[in-house]
Write a protein that holds these residues in place. Structure first.
Motif, PDB file in Angstrom:
ATOM      1  N   PHE A 156       0.935  -1.212   0.010  1.00 35.91           N
ATOM      2  CA  PHE A 156       0.117  -0.183   0.083  1.00 35.91           C
ATOM      3  C   PHE A 156       0.680   1.366   0.004  1.00 35.91           C
ATOM      4  CE2 PHE A 156       1.169  -0.548   4.221  1.00 35.91           C
ATOM      5  CZ  PHE A 156       1.275   0.725   4.786  1.00 35.91           C
ATOM      6  N   ASP A 157       0.377   2.488  -0.123  1.00 36.11           N
ATOM      7  CA  ASP A 157       0.989   3.618   0.109  1.00 36.11           C
ATOM      8  C   ASP A 157       0.042   4.453   0.298  1.00 36.11           C
ATOM      9  OD1 ASP A 157      -0.143   4.538  -2.557  1.00 36.11           O
ATOM     10  OD2 ASP A 157       1.580   3.994  -3.490  1.00 36.11           O
ATOM     11  N   THR A 158       0.317   5.944   0.507  1.00 41.62           N
ATOM     12  CA  THR A 158      -0.438   7.012   1.096  1.00 41.62           C
ATOM     13  C   THR A 158      -1.576   7.336   0.014  1.00 41.62           C
ATOM     14  OG1 THR A 158       1.130   8.701   0.248  1.00 41.62           O
ATOM     15  CG2 THR A 158       1.234   8.056   2.578  1.00 41.62           C
ATOM     16  N   TYR A 159      -1.081   7.130  -1.340  1.00 42.11           N
ATOM     17  CA  TYR A 159      -2.033   7.400  -2.480  1.00 42.11           C
ATOM     18  C   TYR A 159      -3.130   6.328  -2.329  1.00 42.11           C
ATOM     19  CZ  TYR A 159      -4.146   8.207  -7.031  1.00 42.11           C
ATOM     20  OH  TYR A 159      -4.863   8.786  -8.099  1.00 42.11           O
ATOM     21  N   SER A 160      -2.916   5.198  -2.237  1.00 38.91           N
ATOM     22  CA  SER A 160      -3.927   4.046  -2.179  1.00 38.91           C
ATOM     23  C   SER A 160      -4.685   4.246  -1.007  1.00 38.91           C
ATOM     24  CB  SER A 160      -3.402   2.458  -1.981  1.00 38.91           C
ATOM     25  OG  SER A 160      -2.768   2.553  -0.962  1.00 38.91           O
ATOM     26  N   GLN A 161      -4.256   4.606   0.220  1.00 43.14           N
ATOM     27  CA  GLN A 161      -5.215   4.938   1.193  1.00 43.14           C
ATOM     28  C   GLN A 161      -6.159   6.275   0.937  1.00 43.14           C
ATOM     29  OE1 GLN A 161      -3.893   1.689   1.804  1.00 43.14           O
ATOM     30  NE2 GLN A 161      -4.989   2.403   3.517  1.00 43.14           N
ATOM     31  N   ALA A 286      -9.371   1.679   3.821  1.00 41.12           N
ATOM     32  CA  ALA A 286      -8.942   0.918   2.524  1.00 41.12           C
ATOM     33  C   ALA A 286      -7.873   0.010   3.087  1.00 41.12           C
ATOM     34  CB  ALA A 286      -8.341   1.966   1.557  1.00 41.12           C
ATOM     35  N   ASP A 287      -7.960  -1.223   2.644  1.00 39.87           N
ATOM     36  CA  ASP A 287      -6.940  -2.460   3.036  1.00 39.87           C
ATOM     37  C   ASP A 287      -6.300  -3.256   1.665  1.00 39.87           C
ATOM     38  OD1 ASP A 287      -5.473  -4.591   4.264  1.00 39.87           O
ATOM     39  OD2 ASP A 287      -6.559  -3.659   6.120  1.00 39.87           O
ATOM     40  N   MET A 371      -7.087  -3.327  -4.452  1.00 37.78           N
ATOM     41  CA  MET A 371      -7.299  -2.915  -2.944  1.00 37.78           C
ATOM     42  C   MET A 371      -8.973  -2.784  -2.699  1.00 37.78           C
ATOM     43  SD  MET A 371      -4.436  -1.771  -1.473  1.00 37.78           S
ATOM     44  CE  MET A 371      -4.767  -0.917  -0.286  1.00 37.78           C
ATOM     45  N   TYR A 372      -9.191  -2.934  -1.383  1.00 42.47           N
ATOM     46  CA  TYR A 372     -10.602  -2.942  -0.762  1.00 42.47           C
ATOM     47  C   TYR A 372     -11.089  -1.787   0.201  1.00 42.47           C
ATOM     48  CZ  TYR A 372      -9.215  -7.544  -2.914  1.00 42.47           C
ATOM     49  OH  TYR A 372      -8.758  -8.461  -3.759  1.00 42.47           O
ATOM     50  N   LEU A 373     -12.112  -1.551  -0.001  1.00 47.28           N
ATOM     51  CA  LEU A 373     -12.751  -0.629   0.936  1.00 47.28           C
ATOM     52  C   LEU A 373     -13.609  -1.526   2.005  1.00 47.28           C
ATOM     53  CD1 LEU A 373     -12.838   2.481   1.826  1.00 47.28           C
ATOM     54  CD2 LEU A 373     -15.001   2.595   0.450  1.00 47.28           C
ATOM     55  N   PHE A 374     -13.296  -1.204   3.284  1.00 44.94           N
ATOM     56  CA  PHE A 374     -13.903  -2.005   4.281  1.00 44.94           C
ATOM     57  C   PHE A 374     -14.706  -0.945   5.499  1.00 44.94           C
ATOM     58  CE2 PHE A 374     -10.722  -5.203   3.207  1.00 44.94           C
ATOM     59  CZ  PHE A 374     -11.468  -6.168   2.773  1.00 44.94           C
ATOM     60  N   GLN A 375     -15.697  -1.455   5.915  1.00 42.06           N
ATOM     61  CA  GLN A 375     -16.210  -1.040   7.141  1.00 42.06           C
ATOM     62  C   GLN A 375     -16.072  -1.931   8.421  1.00 42.06           C
ATOM     63  OE1 GLN A 375     -20.492   0.007   7.128  1.00 42.06           O
ATOM     64  NE2 GLN A 375     -19.751   2.282   7.844  1.00 42.06           N
ATOM     65  N   VAL A 376     -15.770  -1.461   9.573  1.00 45.93           N
ATOM     66  CA  VAL A 376     -15.699  -2.134  10.914  1.00 45.93           C
ATOM     67  C   VAL A 376     -17.067  -2.722  11.139  1.00 45.93           C
ATOM     68  CG1 VAL A 376     -14.883  -2.321  12.904  1.00 45.93           C
ATOM     69  CG2 VAL A 376     -13.535  -1.157  11.336  1.00 45.93           C
ATOM     70  N   LYS A 377     -17.334  -4.035  11.256  1.00 47.19           N
ATOM     71  CA  LYS A 377     -18.679  -4.495  11.753  1.00 47.19           C
ATOM     72  C   LYS A 377     -18.887  -3.862  13.164  1.00 47.19           C
ATOM     73  CE  LYS A 377     -18.617  -8.654   9.057  1.00 47.19           C
ATOM     74  NZ  LYS A 377     -18.673 -10.233   9.301  1.00 47.19           N
ATOM     75  N   THR A 378     -20.177  -4.004  13.592  1.00 47.57           N
ATOM     76  CA  THR A 378     -20.903  -3.581  14.812  1.00 47.57           C
ATOM     77  C   THR A 378     -20.475  -5.128  15.470  1.00 47.57           C
ATOM     78  OG1 THR A 378     -22.914  -4.591  14.314  1.00 47.57           O
ATOM     79  CG2 THR A 378     -22.533  -2.227  14.003  1.00 47.57           C
ATOM     80  N   PRO A 379     -20.658  -5.132  16.945  1.00 44.47           N
ATOM     81  CA  PRO A 379     -20.700  -6.250  17.672  1.00 44.47           C
ATOM     82  C   PRO A 379     -21.751  -7.032  17.332  1.00 44.47           C
ATOM     83  CG  PRO A 379     -20.064  -4.226  18.998  1.00 44.47           C
ATOM     84  CD  PRO A 379     -20.534  -3.705  17.867  1.00 44.47           C
ATOM     85  N   ALA A 380     -22.571  -6.553  16.894  1.00 45.02           N
ATOM     86  CA  ALA A 380     -24.042  -7.751  16.679  1.00 45.02           C
ATOM     87  C   ALA A 380     -23.541  -8.324  15.325  1.00 45.02           C
ATOM     88  CB  ALA A 380     -25.095  -6.934  16.603  1.00 45.02           C
ATOM     89  N   GLU A 381     -22.681  -7.687  14.361  1.00 44.50           N
ATOM     90  CA  GLU A 381     -22.589  -8.439  13.043  1.00 44.50           C
ATOM     91  C   GLU A 381     -21.689  -9.354  13.091  1.00 44.50           C
ATOM     92  OE1 GLU A 381     -23.909  -4.525   9.930  1.00 44.50           O
ATOM     93  OE2 GLU A 381     -21.958  -4.361  11.119  1.00 44.50           O
ATOM     94  N   SER A 382     -20.637  -9.235  14.008  1.00 44.83           N
ATOM     95  CA  SER A 382     -19.551 -10.059  13.978  1.00 44.83           C
ATOM     96  C   SER A 382     -19.858 -11.488  14.749  1.00 44.83           C
ATOM     97  CB  SER A 382     -18.374  -9.545  15.042  1.00 44.83           C
ATOM     98  OG  SER A 382     -17.367 -10.485  15.004  1.00 44.83           O
ATOM     99  N   LYS A 383     -19.651 -12.714  13.873  1.00 42.08           N
ATOM    100  CA  LYS A 383     -20.248 -14.117  14.199  1.00 42.08           C
ATOM    101  C   LYS A 383     -18.952 -14.712  14.805  1.00 42.08           C
ATOM    102  CE  LYS A 383     -24.057 -12.676  12.804  1.00 42.08           C
ATOM    103  NZ  LYS A 383     -25.227 -12.116  13.721  1.00 42.08           N
ATOM    104  N   ALA A 384     -17.934 -14.549  14.598  1.00 40.74           N
ATOM    105  CA  ALA A 384     -16.743 -15.177  15.223  1.00 40.74           C
ATOM    106  C   ALA A 384     -15.430 -14.630  15.437  1.00 40.74           C
ATOM    107  CB  ALA A 384     -16.220 -16.349  14.279  1.00 40.74           C
ATOM    108  N   PRO A 394     -14.736  -3.330  -3.927  1.00 43.85           N
ATOM    109  CA  PRO A 394     -13.204  -3.279  -4.315  1.00 43.85           C
ATOM    110  C   PRO A 394     -12.763  -2.349  -4.990  1.00 43.85           C
ATOM    111  CG  PRO A 394     -14.592  -4.756  -5.586  1.00 43.85           C
ATOM    112  CD  PRO A 394     -15.711  -4.164  -4.778  1.00 43.85           C
ATOM    113  N   ILE A 395     -11.441  -1.953  -5.010  1.00 41.91           N
ATOM    114  CA  ILE A 395     -10.817  -1.047  -5.790  1.00 41.91           C
ATOM    115  C   ILE A 395     -10.064  -1.538  -6.915  1.00 41.91           C
ATOM    116  CG2 ILE A 395      -9.870   1.274  -5.699  1.00 41.91           C
ATOM    117  CD1 ILE A 395     -10.289   1.440  -2.782  1.00 41.91           C
ATOM    118  N   PRO A 396     -10.066  -1.568  -7.996  1.00 41.21           N
ATOM    119  CA  PRO A 396      -9.336  -2.270  -9.090  1.00 41.21           C
ATOM    120  C   PRO A 396      -7.837  -1.677  -9.027  1.00 41.21           C
ATOM    121  CG  PRO A 396     -11.635  -1.640 -10.027  1.00 41.21           C
ATOM    122  CD  PRO A 396     -11.440  -0.865  -8.761  1.00 41.21           C
ATOM    123  N   ALA A 397      -6.919  -2.749  -9.130  1.00 40.10           N
ATOM    124  CA  ALA A 397      -5.637  -2.160  -9.222  1.00 40.10           C
ATOM    125  C   ALA A 397      -5.091  -1.059  -9.840  1.00 40.10           C
ATOM    126  CB  ALA A 397      -4.717  -3.451  -9.827  1.00 40.10           C
TER     127      ALA A 397
END
Length: 415
Positions: A156-161, A286-287, A371-384, A394-397
């Protein structure tokens, strides 16, 4: 002459030499690798701000790459791995790298977290003829004004983020930004790239404030950011600094209103784990790697977790695995540890491993991949355990990374 060039010359001189004899002479196993040994060094932050995203986990990832290559492409090679803590100091990093190169005959350096340390290593590696594999630093200078034929910026780099987080939020209408930035090359680059994206999309940067690396008390910085009335407070930092800032922002109620939100421009899975879902929920970032993406990422991460006290790999650690494996495959394929020869081969052979998707190496050394844009789940959404993220998009290369700039990288300029 010696090695393969000499053998090829012998074959050309003899018109009656059999094809089998020439093949045998021209390609002795690993003939150009002294002692049949390859030496790598993982230089990272073992105990400071970035230890969670790199550190010991990066060493484990490098060892996994070595083991996997020895089972396949690298059979017959001897591979040695060194590791050290650069303490997030450019002078310490450069001194250790020089010692490894001069005394231990190290052929390649990996991880290299911390942008200031990475920039110091880039020049040294070029001068010494050593491959540098950057998975931890973020500055785009590594593939622009400080680019090197032997330097490869992997994950990754600062631009991708910036493209991932700043662009997404600005397009959603959150167009006024205030930055809280760690005050060294990495943070400045991250702030610059994010600010450029915001302004390009019609937004404004209303202000900024900078803090030292390893800051424990963010209260004054956060209060000033809140007072700006900006719609987004962008944290242009990483590691423990980002964790501390988010925790304290939640405590003070900063960035929790409908009119103002908190955005982490660089966040790692280890940071989400440290924060806990109750605190981290809703953060968007982004990750380049997530353990639960598909069957291959899950299998790789399960192996890593078993070796690293139940921790899943971050994108830095996954990047160390991918970069080291690709480097070793290039060594085996070229039968050489000469930096120019291996760098050429690295650009020729495909990047194929459990980590990277749609990956290739540009002439400036930038490895582009999805790369991928993610969002952190809520405690209720997390199953494991470690079920922390949901994919936003997704963010294409070719969209995720800054386009080639012939005016910035000297490798792209006509000789």
């Amino acid at each position: 002459m010696n090695g393969i060039p000499h053998a090829v010359a012998l074959c050309r001189r003899s018109l009656v030499a059999s094809a089998l004899a020439c093949a045998f002479v021209a390609a002795p196993a690993l003939a150009q690798i002294p002692g049949n040994t390859v030496r790598l060094g993982v230089l990272t932050d073992m105990s400071g701000n970035y230890a969670g995203m790199g550190g010991k986990g990066s060493v484990i990832a490098a060892n996994m790459a070595i083991e996997d290559c020895l089972k396949a492409e690298c059979k017959g090679l001897k591979i040695e791995l060194l590791s050290a803590d650069h303490q997030n100091k450019a002078d310490v990093a450069a001194a250790k790298a020089r010692e490894w190169i001069d005394r231990n005959k190290v052929n390649a350096l990996a991880d290299l977290t911390n942008s200031a340390a990475a920039l110091a290593i880039q020049k040294l590696a070029l001068d010494k003829g050593v491959i540098a594999l950057y998975s931890g630093p973020a500055t785009t200078r590594l593939t622009n004004e400080d680019c090197s034929p032997y330097g490869f910026h992997w994950m990754f780099d600062t631009y991708s983020q910036a493209v991932g987080t700043a662009a997404a939020l600005t397009r959603l209408g959150q167009k006024s930004w205030y930055f809280v930035t760690v005050d060294y090359a990495f943070g400045q680059s991250l702030e610059q790239d994010a600010g450029d994206v915001v302004k390009k999309l019609g937004g404004t940067v209303v202000g900024r404030i900078r803090h030292p690396l390893n800051t424990n008390d963010f209260s004054s910085y956060l209060m000033q950011a809140q007072a700006s009335k900006a719609q987004v407070i962008g944290l242009a930092s990483g590691g423990q600094d980002t964790v501390n800032a988010i925790k304290q922002a939640r405590e003070f109620g900063v960035g929790n209103s409908q009119n103002q939100r908190l955005a982490a421009l660089l966040l790692f899975l280890s940071d989400v784990h440290a924060l806990g879902l109750k605190t981290a929920q809703g953060l968007t970032f982004a990750d380049g790697f997530y353990w639960d993406f598909d069957e291959r990422t899950r299998a790789f991460s399960k192996r890593f977790e078993a070796r690293f006290s139940g921790n899943k790999p971050t994108m830095v650690q996954a990047g160390v695995y991918s970069s080291v494996y690709h480097y070793l495959k290039a060594v085996a394929a070229s039968q050489s540890v000469d930096a120019a020869t291996v760098a050429k081969k690295m650009r020729e052979i495909p990047i194929s491993d459990p980590v990277m998707r749609n990956a290739s190496i540009r002439p400036d050394g930038r490895v582009i991949h999805d790369m991928y844009l993610f969002q952190v789940k809520t405690p209720a959404e997390s199953k494991a355990p470690w079920d922390y993220l949901k994919l936003v998009t997704p963010i294409p290369a070719r969209q995720a990374f800054k386009p080639l700039d012939p005016g910035a990288c000297k490798l792209l300029k006509p000789v």
